[in-house]
Design a protein around this motif. Structure first.
Motif, short mmCIF file in Angstrom:
data_model
loop_
_atom_site.label_atom_id
_atom_site.label_comp_id
_atom_site.label_asym_id
_atom_site.label_seq_id
_atom_site.Cartn_x
_atom_site.Cartn_y
_atom_site.Cartn_z
N ALA A 111 0.90 -1.35 0.04
CA ALA A 111 0.13 0.06 0.03
C ALA A 111 1.39 1.20 -0.40
O ALA A 111 0.84 2.48 -0.81
N ALA A 112 1.89 1.21 0.76
CA ALA A 112 2.86 2.22 0.72
C ALA A 112 3.82 2.64 -0.42
O ALA A 112 3.66 3.57 -0.80
N LEU A 198 -5.73 -5.15 5.90
CA LEU A 198 -6.48 -6.06 4.89
C LEU A 198 -7.34 -6.27 3.84
O LEU A 198 -7.92 -6.33 3.05
N GLY A 199 -8.69 -4.89 4.56
CA GLY A 199 -9.55 -4.44 3.89
C GLY A 199 -10.44 -5.83 3.80
O GLY A 199 -11.18 -5.86 5.14
N THR A 205 -6.41 -5.74 -6.95
CA THR A 205 -5.44 -5.21 -7.91
C THR A 205 -6.06 -3.81 -8.48
O THR A 205 -4.91 -4.06 -8.78
N VAL A 206 -6.59 -2.93 -8.05
CA VAL A 206 -6.70 -1.69 -8.45
C VAL A 206 -5.21 -0.74 -8.29
O VAL A 206 -4.26 -0.51 -8.79
N LEU A 207 -4.89 -1.80 -7.04
CA LEU A 207 -3.66 -0.62 -5.50
C LEU A 207 -2.64 -1.45 -6.40
O LEU A 207 -1.83 -0.56 -6.57
N VAL A 232 0.48 -15.62 -5.48
CA VAL A 232 1.25 -15.95 -7.46
C VAL A 232 -1.11 -14.50 -7.88
O VAL A 232 0.36 -14.09 -8.33
N ALA A 233 -1.80 -14.56 -7.18
CA ALA A 233 -2.64 -12.93 -7.80
C ALA A 233 -1.94 -11.91 -7.75
O ALA A 233 -2.05 -10.92 -8.53
N VAL A 234 -1.09 -12.03 -6.37
CA VAL A 234 -0.18 -10.29 -6.00
C VAL A 234 0.52 -9.75 -7.13
O VAL A 234 0.47 -9.32 -7.19
#
Length: 269
Positions: A111-112, A198-199, A205-207, A232-234
């Motif tokens: 996020a940072a 973590l929301g 994906t957008v972030l 893997v998705a990250v």
């Protein structure tokens, strides 16, 4: 002013976050700076095994996230404040540093980076995101219950709820009877902070599309499948992401296995 602990050959200092919160750190080693961002319930002290292995090549900076250890806190929490904490540390150590985050600390580091904190490299170990949309309901219920318990001041119940999803009942019972339990209770309120970071628990994906630095995403081959699929998705969501699995490792990754992987990544041209 820093105070030096000669027994552990490290120095201690602090930075002031923009909201006036004091963020304490420990520094050891020599070389390009590397900031370690810890996961849930952990402090700078917990980063020493990994940091010590990396200190031959790097000035390792391990810090107490707000509300933990020697760091301060503020009455109202926001994820943006923790992003600002990390950005203040980056500025303190020259404006550009490498960063490694673990678990929820990995999510915070990502996020940072997306917010523009200048990082030369970023590595993350098992940010606990799910790639399964159907897990969203269960994650929301878990977060709501954990937050409710903490709001009621029931730290022990909140801590048990969190840990019961990460370890067998017998291991949890043993931990409750150990000296470490009191220290965990001290930082238990910050579990709500990790939930906020973590929301909804889904891969953001957008972030991640806004992260411009090179990122290594690591998981353990013996970790739960949902966590490995999330890693893997990250990596796939990052413009400059790369994925690697450490065979036989779990979410409690062995520092001596992780350290050389990080060192090699940070040394790449």
């Amino acid at each position: 002013m820093d105070e030096v602990n000669t027994t552990l050959s490290r120095s201690r200092g602090h930075v002031m976050s923009p909201d006036g919160t004091r963020i304490a750190y420990e520094r050891y080693g020599d070389g390009p700076p590397l900031v370690l961002v810890s996961g849930a319930l952990c402090t700078a002290e917990d980063e020493q095994p990994l940091g010590g292995l990396l200190a031959a090549r790097h000035t390792v900076v391990a810090y107490d996230r707000r509300g933990r250890g020697r760091s301060g806190d503020a009455p109202a929490y926001a994820v943006q404040r923790e992003i600002e904490d990390l950005a203040a540390l980056v500025e303190e150590f020259g404006g550009q540093v490498a960063v490694h985050g673990t678990s929820s600390g990995a999510a915070l580091a990502l996020a940072a980076a997306a917010a523009g904190a200048p990082m030369t490299r970023l590595s993350v170990f098992e940010p606990p995101y799910s790639a399964d949309p159907e897990s969203r309901t269960a994650e929301a219920a878990h977060t709501a219950r954990l937050t409710e318990l903490l709001d009621q001041g029931l730290r022990e119940a909140a801590l048990e709820l969190f840990l019961s999803e990460a370890m067998p009942a017998q291991a949890l019972a043993g931990l409750r009877g150990s000296p470490a339990w009191a220290a965990l209770l001290e930082v238990a309120p910050t579990l709500a902070y990790d939930c906020a970071v973590l929301g909804d628990g889904q891969v953001p994906t957008v972030l991640l599309a806004g992260v411009r630095t090179r990122v290594l995403v690591i998981d353990g081959g013996a970790s739960p499948l949902w966590m490995r699929e999330g890693a893997v998705a990250v990596a796939a969501s990052l413009p400059r992401g790369r994925h690697r699995t450490l065979t036989g490792q779990t979410h409690m990754v062995a520092p001596h296995v992780l350290a050389p992987v990080l060192a090699d990544f940070l040394a790449e041209d």
